[in-house]
Enzyme design. Structure first.
Site, PDB file in Angstrom:
ATOM      1  N   SER A  50       8.717  27.215  11.457  1.00 35.86           N
ATOM      2  CA  SER A  50       9.465  26.347  10.530  1.00 35.86           C
ATOM      3  C   SER A  50       8.764  26.306   9.182  1.00 35.86           C
ATOM      4  CB  SER A  50       9.530  24.934  11.107  1.00 35.86           C
ATOM      5  OG  SER A  50       9.741  24.013  10.068  1.00 35.86           O
ATOM      6  N   HIS A  99      12.309  30.024  10.077  1.00 34.71           N
ATOM      7  CA  HIS A  99      13.257  28.911  10.181  1.00 34.71           C
ATOM      8  C   HIS A  99      13.169  28.095   8.889  1.00 34.71           C
ATOM      9  CE1 HIS A  99      15.616  26.032  12.608  1.00 34.71           C
ATOM     10  NE2 HIS A  99      14.925  25.082  12.010  1.00 34.71           N
ATOM     11  N   ASP A 136      14.174  25.024   6.685  1.00 33.45           N
ATOM     12  CA  ASP A 136      14.689  23.667   6.854  1.00 33.45           C
ATOM     13  C   ASP A 136      15.283  23.158   5.540  1.00 33.45           C
ATOM     14  OD1 ASP A 136      13.361  23.026   9.600  1.00 33.45           O
ATOM     15  OD2 ASP A 136      11.734  23.781   8.347  1.00 33.45           O
ATOM     16  N   MET A 147      17.170  20.184   3.797  1.00 31.47           N
ATOM     17  CA  MET A 147      17.469  18.757   4.014  1.00 31.47           C
ATOM     18  C   MET A 147      17.923  18.116   2.715  1.00 31.47           C
ATOM     19  SD  MET A 147      14.245  17.631   6.333  1.00 31.47           S
ATOM     20  CE  MET A 147      13.484  18.723   7.539  1.00 31.47           C
ATOM     21  N   HIS A 163      18.418  26.288   8.828  1.00 25.26           N
ATOM     22  CA  HIS A 163      18.826  25.092   9.576  1.00 25.26           C
ATOM     23  C   HIS A 163      19.245  24.058   8.540  1.00 25.26           C
ATOM     24  CE1 HIS A 163      17.426  21.563  12.393  1.00 25.26           C
ATOM     25  NE2 HIS A 163      18.712  21.522  12.123  1.00 25.26           N
ATOM     26  N   MET A 170      20.240  20.727   7.510  1.00 25.68           N
ATOM     27  CA  MET A 170      20.287  19.300   7.869  1.00 25.68           C
ATOM     28  C   MET A 170      20.896  18.581   6.679  1.00 25.68           C
ATOM     29  SD  MET A 170      16.576  19.233   9.725  1.00 25.68           S
ATOM     30  CE  MET A 170      16.075  20.835   9.102  1.00 25.68           C
ATOM     31  N   MET A 200      18.075  19.891  19.127  1.00 24.89           N
ATOM     32  CA  MET A 200      16.900  19.285  18.492  1.00 24.89           C
ATOM     33  C   MET A 200      16.075  18.541  19.536  1.00 24.89           C
ATOM     34  SD  MET A 200      16.794  20.182  15.380  1.00 24.89           S
ATOM     35  CE  MET A 200      15.436  19.143  14.844  1.00 24.89           C
ATOM     36  N   ASP A 218      13.902  22.884  18.603  1.00 20.85           N
ATOM     37  CA  ASP A 218      13.177  22.663  17.353  1.00 20.85           C
ATOM     38  C   ASP A 218      12.583  21.265  17.355  1.00 20.85           C
ATOM     39  OD1 ASP A 218      12.309  22.411  14.763  1.00 20.85           O
ATOM     40  OD2 ASP A 218      14.297  22.544  13.846  1.00 20.85           O
TER      41      ASP A 218
HETATM   42  O1  5SP Z   1      13.247  20.609  10.947  1.00 24.06           O
HETATM   43  C1  5SP Z   1      12.438  20.148  11.669  1.00 24.06           C
HETATM   44  C2  5SP Z   1      12.386  18.712  11.901  1.00 24.06           C
HETATM   45  O2  5SP Z   1      13.494  18.172  11.292  1.00 24.06           O
HETATM   46  C3  5SP Z   1      11.535  21.050  12.395  1.00 24.06           C
HETATM   47  O3  5SP Z   1      11.822  22.392  12.067  1.00 24.06           O
HETATM   48  C4  5SP Z   1      10.101  20.763  12.186  1.00 24.06           C
HETATM   49  O4  5SP Z   1       9.701  21.152  10.908  1.00 24.06           O
HETATM   50  C5  5SP Z   1       9.275  21.455  13.214  1.00 24.06           C
HETATM   51  O5  5SP Z   1       7.952  21.115  13.018  1.00 24.06           O
HETATM   52  P1  5SP Z   1       6.972  20.797  14.235  1.00 24.06           P
HETATM   53  O6  5SP Z   1       7.638  19.713  15.042  1.00 24.06           O
HETATM   54  O7  5SP Z   1       6.850  22.054  15.021  1.00 24.06           O
HETATM   55  O8  5SP Z   1       5.719  20.370  13.576  1.00 24.06           O
END
Ligand code: 5SP
Length: 225
Positions: A9, A32, A34, A36, A65, A67, A136, A174
């Protein structure tokens, strides 16, 4: 045996040295990303223009991903950017089937994510529209949270439905994935694992990816026997 994929991530990556950071994890299956928006989740990260720059320098494919609210409007642009896969949240989409079709039509694999508290059953009849179901294992929004074991039965139900239908949909998990929790998630039926802290928090991120892949693969292998 189902292939075990490890997708670090980017939320935990060092953005100052991002290009070097991405090279350090070039043994990953995908990165991955993220995205947001501080509406769907209480955190704000990056948008499409920055994702396009990451795509330009990344040695491995990107797995976005989203969000974000209003997924129907925003997700297709990420597919147009050439990302390998684009995952939207079921809770943020008005017409998930139409959106999944649109992502595929634009050349991306279509993924749909569920928050920990969202049941999978209402979506089982649209599995054939998806390449990946993201369950999730923490509340979306932040890295570094503890894996929620309460999500394991949902992963198991999704795996049973997928295997029963004969449709090849990957199950991604995730949040809180470590060398310990990956075995529980794989045993329940997941085969694509997102890990932030466990990869970027390690002295050698590439070695951490290899260890995670080995732990996940061993569990998937014994589950298949
Ligand atoms: O998007 C998310 C949480 O919203 C994940 O992708 C986290 O970033 C994963 O991080 P770890 O839990 O592995 O530290």
């Amino acid at each position: 045996m189902t292939q075990c994929c490890i997708n670090p991530s980017i939320l935990s990556a060092d953005f100052v040295n991002l290009e070097a950071e991405l090279k350090r994890i070039s043994n990953a299956d995908a990165v991955h990303v993220d995205v947001m928006d501080n509406h769907f989740v209480p955190n704000l990260t990056i948008g499409l223009p920055v994702v396009q720059r990451i795509q330009a320098v990344s040695p491995v494919p990107l797995d976005a991903h989203l969000m974000i609210a209003d997924a129907d409007r925003w997700a297709p642009g990420f597919a147009d950017a050439g990302l390998a896969s684009v995952t939207f949240h079921a809770e943020a989409a008005i017409a998930p089937i139409k959106l999944a079709r649109e992502l595929r039509a634009r050349g991306a694999k279509a993924g749909m994510a569920l928050r920990p508290g969202t049941p999978v059953e209402p979506y089982l009849d649209m599995l054939s529209e998806l390449d990946m179901l993201l369950i999730m294992t923490v509340e979306p929004g932040f890295g570094g949270q503890a894996f929620l074991d309460v999500t394991l039965p949902k992963i198991r139900r999704a795996r049973n439905a997928i295997d029963g239908s004969g449709i090849g949909v990957a199950i991604q998990v995730d949040g809180g994935i470590t060398e310990d929790t990956i075995a529980r998630a794989a045993e329940a039926g997941a085969n694509v694992f997102v890990a932030g802290s466990a990869v970027y928090g390690a002295d050698d991120p590439a070695a951490a990816i290899d260890r995670l892949r080995q732990a996940g693969s061993e569990t998937l292998r014994s589950a298949a026997e």
